[in-house]
Write a protein that holds these residues in place. Sequence first.
Motif, PDB file in Angstrom:
ATOM      1  N   LEU A 232       0.831  -1.207   0.000  1.00 45.61           N
ATOM      2  CA  LEU A 232       0.000   0.000   0.000  1.00 45.61           C
ATOM      3  C   LEU A 232       0.867   1.259   0.000  1.00 45.61           C
ATOM      4  N   ASP A 233       1.947   1.240   0.771  1.00 42.29           N
ATOM      5  CA  ASP A 233       2.883   2.375   0.766  1.00 42.29           C
ATOM      6  C   ASP A 233       3.576   2.507  -0.593  1.00 42.29           C
ATOM      7  N   SER A 234       3.846   1.376  -1.251  1.00 39.89           N
ATOM      8  CA  SER A 234       4.455   1.409  -2.582  1.00 39.89           C
ATOM      9  C   SER A 234       3.536   2.081  -3.591  1.00 39.89           C
ATOM     10  N   LEU A 235       2.239   1.887  -3.436  1.00 45.79           N
ATOM     11  CA  LEU A 235       1.289   2.580  -4.312  1.00 45.79           C
ATOM     12  C   LEU A 235       1.454   4.090  -4.169  1.00 45.79           C
ATOM     13  N   LEU A 236       1.534   4.571  -2.945  1.00 43.95           N
ATOM     14  CA  LEU A 236       1.698   6.011  -2.737  1.00 43.95           C
ATOM     15  C   LEU A 236       2.996   6.509  -3.363  1.00 43.95           C
ATOM     16  N   GLU A 237       4.082   5.786  -3.131  1.00 39.82           N
ATOM     17  CA  GLU A 237       5.383   6.202  -3.659  1.00 39.82           C
ATOM     18  C   GLU A 237       5.410   6.138  -5.188  1.00 39.82           C
ATOM     19  N   GLY A 238       4.863   5.067  -5.741  1.00 37.99           N
ATOM     20  CA  GLY A 238       4.839   4.933  -7.194  1.00 37.99           C
ATOM     21  C   GLY A 238       3.948   5.966  -7.853  1.00 37.99           C
ATOM     22  N   LYS A 239       2.756   6.185  -7.303  1.00 37.83           N
ATOM     23  CA  LYS A 239       1.804   7.150  -7.870  1.00 37.83           C
ATOM     24  C   LYS A 239       2.365   8.566  -7.806  1.00 37.83           C
ATOM     25  N   ALA A 240       3.137   8.874  -6.791  1.00 39.14           N
ATOM     26  CA  ALA A 240       3.744  10.201  -6.660  1.00 39.14           C
ATOM     27  C   ALA A 240       4.681  10.501  -7.824  1.00 39.14           C
TER      28      ALA A 240
ATOM     29  N   THR B 227     -11.001  -6.089  -1.093  1.00 37.29           N
ATOM     30  CA  THR B 227     -11.955  -7.195  -1.099  1.00 37.29           C
ATOM     31  C   THR B 227     -12.368  -7.603   0.305  1.00 37.29           C
ATOM     32  N   HIS B 228     -11.600  -7.192   1.297  1.00 36.56           N
ATOM     33  CA  HIS B 228     -11.907  -7.502   2.693  1.00 36.56           C
ATOM     34  C   HIS B 228     -11.634  -6.278   3.558  1.00 36.56           C
ATOM     35  N   ASP B 229     -12.332  -6.192   4.644  1.00 35.60           N
ATOM     36  CA  ASP B 229     -12.080  -5.160   5.637  1.00 35.60           C
ATOM     37  C   ASP B 229     -11.000  -5.688   6.569  1.00 35.60           C
ATOM     38  N   SER B 230      -9.784  -5.184   6.422  1.00 35.20           N
ATOM     39  CA  SER B 230      -8.676  -5.678   7.243  1.00 35.20           C
ATOM     40  C   SER B 230      -8.125  -4.553   8.113  1.00 35.20           C
ATOM     41  N   GLU B 231      -7.496  -4.949   9.187  1.00 37.33           N
ATOM     42  CA  GLU B 231      -6.870  -3.984  10.096  1.00 37.33           C
ATOM     43  C   GLU B 231      -5.774  -3.203   9.364  1.00 37.33           C
ATOM     44  N   VAL B 232      -4.998  -3.887   8.531  1.00 35.83           N
ATOM     45  CA  VAL B 232      -3.924  -3.242   7.773  1.00 35.83           C
ATOM     46  C   VAL B 232      -4.498  -2.136   6.884  1.00 35.83           C
ATOM     47  N   MET B 233      -5.569  -2.454   6.168  1.00 34.44           N
ATOM     48  CA  MET B 233      -6.174  -1.467   5.269  1.00 34.44           C
ATOM     49  C   MET B 233      -6.726  -0.284   6.051  1.00 34.44           C
ATOM     50  N   ARG B 234      -7.395  -0.559   7.169  1.00 29.12           N
ATOM     51  CA  ARG B 234      -7.953   0.541   7.979  1.00 29.12           C
ATOM     52  C   ARG B 234      -6.851   1.448   8.530  1.00 29.12           C
ATOM     53  N   GLU B 235      -5.793   0.853   9.068  1.00 26.23           N
ATOM     54  CA  GLU B 235      -4.694   1.654   9.626  1.00 26.23           C
ATOM     55  C   GLU B 235      -4.010   2.464   8.527  1.00 26.23           C
ATOM     56  N   TRP B 236      -3.736   1.831   7.388  1.00 29.76           N
ATOM     57  CA  TRP B 236      -3.092   2.536   6.280  1.00 29.76           C
ATOM     58  C   TRP B 236      -3.960   3.690   5.819  1.00 29.76           C
ATOM     59  N   TYR B 237      -5.246   3.459   5.690  1.00 29.04           N
ATOM     60  CA  TYR B 237      -6.174   4.505   5.256  1.00 29.04           C
ATOM     61  C   TYR B 237      -6.115   5.705   6.199  1.00 29.04           C
ATOM     62  N   GLN B 238      -6.164   5.440   7.495  1.00 30.79           N
ATOM     63  CA  GLN B 238      -6.135   6.532   8.472  1.00 30.79           C
ATOM     64  C   GLN B 238      -4.787   7.236   8.508  1.00 30.79           C
ATOM     65  N   ASP B 239      -3.702   6.475   8.475  1.00 32.97           N
ATOM     66  CA  ASP B 239      -2.358   7.047   8.578  1.00 32.97           C
ATOM     67  C   ASP B 239      -1.966   7.877   7.357  1.00 32.97           C
ATOM     68  N   THR B 240      -2.498   7.539   6.196  1.00 32.54           N
ATOM     69  CA  THR B 240      -2.041   8.175   4.956  1.00 32.54           C
ATOM     70  C   THR B 240      -3.151   8.942   4.231  1.00 32.54           C
ATOM     71  N   HIS B 241      -4.250   9.205   4.916  1.00 36.87           N
ATOM     72  CA  HIS B 241      -5.405   9.818   4.259  1.00 36.87           C
ATOM     73  C   HIS B 241      -5.055  11.136   3.554  1.00 36.87           C
ATOM     74  N   GLU B 242      -4.277  11.972   4.197  1.00 35.02           N
ATOM     75  CA  GLU B 242      -3.910  13.254   3.583  1.00 35.02           C
ATOM     76  C   GLU B 242      -3.078  13.040   2.310  1.00 35.02           C
ATOM     77  N   LYS B 243      -2.139  12.123   2.367  1.00 40.12           N
ATOM     78  CA  LYS B 243      -1.314  11.801   1.195  1.00 40.12           C
ATOM     79  C   LYS B 243      -2.180  11.224   0.073  1.00 40.12           C
ATOM     80  N   GLN B 244      -3.153  10.386   0.425  1.00 38.21           N
ATOM     81  CA  GLN B 244      -4.068   9.841  -0.570  1.00 38.21           C
ATOM     82  C   GLN B 244      -4.807  10.973  -1.285  1.00 38.21           C
ATOM     83  N   GLN B 245      -5.284  11.931  -0.512  1.00 41.13           N
ATOM     84  CA  GLN B 245      -5.988  13.066  -1.113  1.00 41.13           C
ATOM     85  C   GLN B 245      -5.080  13.856  -2.039  1.00 41.13           C
ATOM     86  N   ASP B 246      -3.848  14.100  -1.608  1.00 40.88           N
ATOM     87  CA  ASP B 246      -2.892  14.833  -2.443  1.00 40.88           C
ATOM     88  C   ASP B 246      -2.628  14.119  -3.763  1.00 40.88           C
TER      89      ASP B 246
END
Length: 130
Positions: free
Chosen positions: A64-72, A85-104
């Motif tokens: 997930l972090d590689s997506l951010l770095e690659g997309k940048a 495809t699933h609600d996972s703890e990893v996905m939830r934490e990543w979403y919250q931790d990187t939400h601002e970067k995702q928006q950018d």
Amino acid sequence: AGNSKSSKSTAVPPGPPMYLDLVYIPNHSNRKNVDVEFFKRVRSSYYVVSGNDAAAEEPSRAVLDSLLEGKAQWDSNMQVTLIPTHDSEVMREWYQDTHEKQQDLNIMVLASSSTVVMQDESFPACKIEL
């Protein structure tokens, strides 16, 4: 020679980018098969992120972090949608931790899913219109 554990290899060799509408991130989004180079080269409007095995680190936070770095590093700010495809703890934490970067980076994560019921079975589903 190419399978030596001491040599560094990437899942996708360097080269020009490929543009696709929909990409399933390989191997349940495991970091052994997907890295920053994958997201630099394989550019998609939609990425399906599967995996629901915390013990196997699937999906992987590193992917997930590689997506951010690659997309940048893309030369455009086209919108990207992640479809877990699933609600996972990893996905939830990543979403919250990187939400601002995702928006950018113009990345949207589908946070809700629908359920399809067929006879006695139900399963999560997502409708995508291209």
